[in-house]
Motif scaffolding. Sequence first.
Motif, PDB file in Angstrom:
ATOM      1  N   MET A  59      58.276  44.441  50.865  1.00 50.48           N
ATOM      2  CA  MET A  59      56.857  44.020  51.134  1.00 50.48           C
ATOM      3  C   MET A  59      56.856  42.697  51.255  1.00 50.48           C
ATOM      4  SD  MET A  59      55.023  46.714  51.733  1.00 50.48           S
ATOM      5  CE  MET A  59      54.959  48.208  51.558  1.00 50.48           C
ATOM      6  N   SER A  60      55.842  42.134  51.760  1.00 48.91           N
ATOM      7  CA  SER A  60      55.615  40.783  51.978  1.00 48.91           C
ATOM      8  C   SER A  60      54.763  40.146  50.905  1.00 48.91           C
ATOM      9  CB  SER A  60      54.833  40.428  53.369  1.00 48.91           C
ATOM     10  OG  SER A  60      53.719  41.139  53.721  1.00 48.91           O
ATOM     11  N   ARG A  61      54.523  38.985  50.607  1.00 45.64           N
ATOM     12  CA  ARG A  61      53.864  38.430  49.673  1.00 45.64           C
ATOM     13  C   ARG A  61      52.514  38.174  50.066  1.00 45.64           C
ATOM     14  NH1 ARG A  61      56.385  33.694  46.023  1.00 45.64           N
ATOM     15  NH2 ARG A  61      58.601  34.731  45.636  1.00 45.64           N
ATOM     16  N   LEU A  62      51.324  38.478  49.297  1.00 50.26           N
ATOM     17  CA  LEU A  62      49.913  38.257  49.877  1.00 50.26           C
ATOM     18  C   LEU A  62      49.604  36.824  49.937  1.00 50.26           C
ATOM     19  CD1 LEU A  62      48.256  40.625  47.432  1.00 50.26           C
ATOM     20  CD2 LEU A  62      48.447  40.766  49.768  1.00 50.26           C
ATOM     21  N   PRO A  63      49.182  36.398  51.178  1.00 47.54           N
ATOM     22  CA  PRO A  63      48.840  35.014  51.364  1.00 47.54           C
ATOM     23  C   PRO A  63      47.616  34.437  50.689  1.00 47.54           C
ATOM     24  CG  PRO A  63      47.982  36.193  53.281  1.00 47.54           C
ATOM     25  CD  PRO A  63      48.844  37.091  52.204  1.00 47.54           C
ATOM     26  N   GLU A  64      47.390  33.111  50.692  1.00 54.75           N
ATOM     27  CA  GLU A  64      45.942  32.759  49.937  1.00 54.75           C
ATOM     28  C   GLU A  64      44.977  33.373  50.718  1.00 54.75           C
ATOM     29  OE1 GLU A  64      46.599  28.438  49.915  1.00 54.75           O
ATOM     30  OE2 GLU A  64      48.032  28.513  48.212  1.00 54.75           O
ATOM     31  N   ASP A  65      45.075  33.302  52.133  1.00 55.06           N
ATOM     32  CA  ASP A  65      43.532  33.868  52.703  1.00 55.06           C
ATOM     33  C   ASP A  65      43.396  35.013  52.264  1.00 55.06           C
ATOM     34  OD1 ASP A  65      45.468  35.115  54.291  1.00 55.06           O
ATOM     35  OD2 ASP A  65      45.025  34.072  56.054  1.00 55.06           O
ATOM     36  N   PHE A  66      44.096  36.145  51.780  1.00 57.09           N
ATOM     37  CA  PHE A  66      43.826  37.433  51.322  1.00 57.09           C
ATOM     38  C   PHE A  66      42.597  37.349  50.375  1.00 57.09           C
ATOM     39  CE2 PHE A  66      44.077  40.646  48.150  1.00 57.09           C
ATOM     40  CZ  PHE A  66      44.067  41.932  48.865  1.00 57.09           C
ATOM     41  N   PHE A  67      42.570  36.081  49.557  1.00 57.69           N
ATOM     42  CA  PHE A  67      41.847  35.773  48.289  1.00 57.69           C
ATOM     43  C   PHE A  67      40.377  35.222  48.879  1.00 57.69           C
ATOM     44  CE2 PHE A  67      46.119  36.611  46.891  1.00 57.69           C
ATOM     45  CZ  PHE A  67      45.637  37.454  46.031  1.00 57.69           C
ATOM     46  N   ALA A  68      40.308  34.723  50.185  1.00 62.32           N
ATOM     47  CA  ALA A  68      39.250  33.882  50.591  1.00 62.32           C
ATOM     48  C   ALA A  68      38.202  34.855  51.134  1.00 62.32           C
ATOM     49  CB  ALA A  68      39.799  32.934  51.769  1.00 62.32           C
ATOM     50  N   ARG A  69      37.861  35.938  50.236  1.00 66.37           N
ATOM     51  CA  ARG A  69      36.781  36.926  50.316  1.00 66.37           C
ATOM     52  C   ARG A  69      36.204  37.072  49.052  1.00 66.37           C
ATOM     53  NH1 ARG A  69      39.328  42.006  51.438  1.00 66.37           N
ATOM     54  NH2 ARG A  69      41.213  41.306  50.414  1.00 66.37           N
ATOM     55  N   ASP A  70      34.849  37.731  49.000  1.00 66.37           N
ATOM     56  CA  ASP A  70      34.222  37.781  47.769  1.00 66.37           C
ATOM     57  C   ASP A  70      35.075  38.608  46.520  1.00 66.37           C
ATOM     58  OD1 ASP A  70      33.031  40.913  47.493  1.00 66.37           O
ATOM     59  OD2 ASP A  70      33.385  40.128  49.607  1.00 66.37           O
ATOM     60  N   ALA A  71      34.931  38.384  45.605  1.00 66.68           N
ATOM     61  CA  ALA A  71      35.685  38.790  44.177  1.00 66.68           C
ATOM     62  C   ALA A  71      35.586  40.492  44.265  1.00 66.68           C
ATOM     63  CB  ALA A  71      35.271  38.380  42.954  1.00 66.68           C
ATOM     64  N   LEU A  72      34.423  41.175  44.556  1.00 61.33           N
ATOM     65  CA  LEU A  72      34.326  42.483  44.578  1.00 61.33           C
ATOM     66  C   LEU A  72      35.374  43.242  45.734  1.00 61.33           C
ATOM     67  CD1 LEU A  72      30.565  43.007  44.538  1.00 61.33           C
ATOM     68  CD2 LEU A  72      32.152  43.577  42.621  1.00 61.33           C
ATOM     69  N   SER A  73      35.289  42.629  46.842  1.00 60.48           N
ATOM     70  CA  SER A  73      36.387  43.228  47.953  1.00 60.48           C
ATOM     71  C   SER A  73      37.641  42.763  47.377  1.00 60.48           C
ATOM     72  CB  SER A  73      36.167  42.394  49.373  1.00 60.48           C
ATOM     73  OG  SER A  73      34.698  42.549  49.748  1.00 60.48           O
ATOM     74  N   VAL A  74      37.982  41.757  46.787  1.00 59.60           N
ATOM     75  CA  VAL A  74      39.549  41.328  46.397  1.00 59.60           C
ATOM     76  C   VAL A  74      39.801  42.281  45.409  1.00 59.60           C
ATOM     77  CG1 VAL A  74      40.910  39.548  45.569  1.00 59.60           C
ATOM     78  CG2 VAL A  74      39.288  39.158  47.378  1.00 59.60           C
ATOM     79  N   ALA A  75      38.897  42.403  44.235  1.00 59.36           N
ATOM     80  CA  ALA A  75      39.229  43.283  43.008  1.00 59.36           C
ATOM     81  C   ALA A  75      39.590  44.791  43.621  1.00 59.36           C
ATOM     82  CB  ALA A  75      37.933  43.131  42.034  1.00 59.36           C
ATOM     83  N   HIS A  76      38.768  45.410  44.503  1.00 56.37           N
ATOM     84  CA  HIS A  76      39.014  46.421  45.117  1.00 56.37           C
ATOM     85  C   HIS A  76      40.235  46.339  45.556  1.00 56.37           C
ATOM     86  CE1 HIS A  76      38.796  49.682  48.108  1.00 56.37           C
ATOM     87  NE2 HIS A  76      37.804  50.529  47.220  1.00 56.37           N
ATOM     88  N   ASP A  77      40.653  45.656  46.525  1.00 51.47           N
ATOM     89  CA  ASP A  77      41.880  45.608  47.258  1.00 51.47           C
ATOM     90  C   ASP A  77      43.350  45.236  46.629  1.00 51.47           C
ATOM     91  OD1 ASP A  77      40.152  46.614  49.467  1.00 51.47           O
ATOM     92  OD2 ASP A  77      40.098  44.493  50.564  1.00 51.47           O
ATOM     93  N   LEU A  78      42.938  44.819  45.482  1.00 49.18           N
ATOM     94  CA  LEU A  78      44.070  44.540  44.693  1.00 49.18           C
ATOM     95  C   LEU A  78      44.914  45.667  44.355  1.00 49.18           C
ATOM     96  CD1 LEU A  78      43.486  40.950  42.929  1.00 49.18           C
ATOM     97  CD2 LEU A  78      45.402  41.355  44.603  1.00 49.18           C
TER      98      LEU A  78
END
Length: 194
Positions: free
Chosen positions: A1-20
């Motif tokens: 798999m590929s590494r998650l880029p920094e821009d994956f995290f450039a969203r609100d914390a709720l979306s990122v927490a769910h998507d991680l």
Amino acid sequence: MSRLPEDFFARDALSVAHDLLGKSLYRRHEGQILGGVIVETEAYLGEEDSACHAARGCTPRTRVMYGAAGHYYVYLIYGMYHMLNIVTGEEGHPQAVLIRALRPVAGRDLMRQLRGGVTDRNLCNGPGKLCQALAIDRDFNALSVQSPSLWLEDAPAVSARRIQTGPRVGIGYAREEDQQRPWRFVLLENVSSE
């Protein structure tokens, strides 16, 4: 798999927490790869969230949270446990996701040594435990998620049916309404004991 880029995290914390959930966290330590699948997270949403460290504004400790998304925020609690967070959202609006638990998949023998010989079930089933198991400390604070020694890898999205939400843990100091917010995300087949 590929590494998650920094821009994956450039969203609100709720979306990122769910998507991680279902993504993987890996650490290169003593010539080995340690890590596992992220199975539990919590979102912290800035100065308006009394459970967030940034609720009191920018301090030397929280300065990294005010910076660019995709950097680690690592702090020590009780003078002995490190906590791994990832900064999210827009620069200047401090948000972060706490990585609460992993399902170990790589480097279990070394992880057991780092955790004092505990069983696999207890290797990474809490935020302090996973930092011990992966030898994560304040040296990682403010590093990019693109660090060669600590990184996240992508995986297919997890079905919403497999995700349980609930109140965050250990935030008795926060306002009642912030304590009750369902900003903790857990894969249904993985329940943290911490």
